[in-house]
Design an enzyme around this catalytic site. Structure first.
Site, PDB file in Angstrom:
ATOM      1  CB  VAL A   6      -0.993   0.014   1.190  1.00 48.48           C
ATOM      2  CG1 VAL A   6      -2.010  -1.090   1.049  1.00 48.48           C
ATOM      3  CG2 VAL A   6      -0.293  -0.089   2.516  1.00 48.48           C
ATOM      4  CB  CYS A   7       2.119   3.274  -2.113  1.00 49.02           C
ATOM      5  SG  CYS A   7       1.195   2.821  -3.581  1.00 49.02           S
ATOM      6  CB  ALA A   8       0.931   8.193  -1.685  1.00 48.85           C
TER       7      ALA A   8
END
Length: 102
Positions: A6-8
């Site tokens: 998960v990331c921006a």
């Protein structure tokens, strides 16, 4: 094993996903590795065994752990050097270690 990164926004992390997939051994070829924005974690968490946060959202680790503690899945932040250098093999090994130690 299924690994969720998960990331921006999912853009730079998708590059790491490709390197992770390329590093899989023959016995790991069936593993599923995907990247999704942190805002969509709830939509995907059921399908994955390990959740790894990109360093850019690492400050949200405690909140993510609290929000998803009932899922009893390992959740951790990817080493920033491994992330930045695109060290797919090291990130796969990190995820596997977290899964084994669960």
């Amino acid at each position: 094993m299924n690994i969720l990164l998960v990331c921006a926004a999912g853009l730079s992390t998708s590059l790491l996903v490709n390197k992770m997939k390329a590093s899989l051994t023959e016995e790991q070829k069936g593993w599923r590795i995907e990247a999704h924005p942190i805002a969509e974690t709830a939509d995907f968490i059921n399908d994955f065994d390990v959740i790894l946060l990109g360093p850019q959202v690492g400050h949200k680790l405690n909140a993510v752990k609290k929000d998803f503690e009932s899922y009893n899945k390992p959740i951790a932040v990817i080493n920033p050097v491994d992330y930045g250098m695109g060290r797919g093999k090291e990130v796969v090994e990190f995820a596997a270690k977290l899964y084994r130690e669960q």
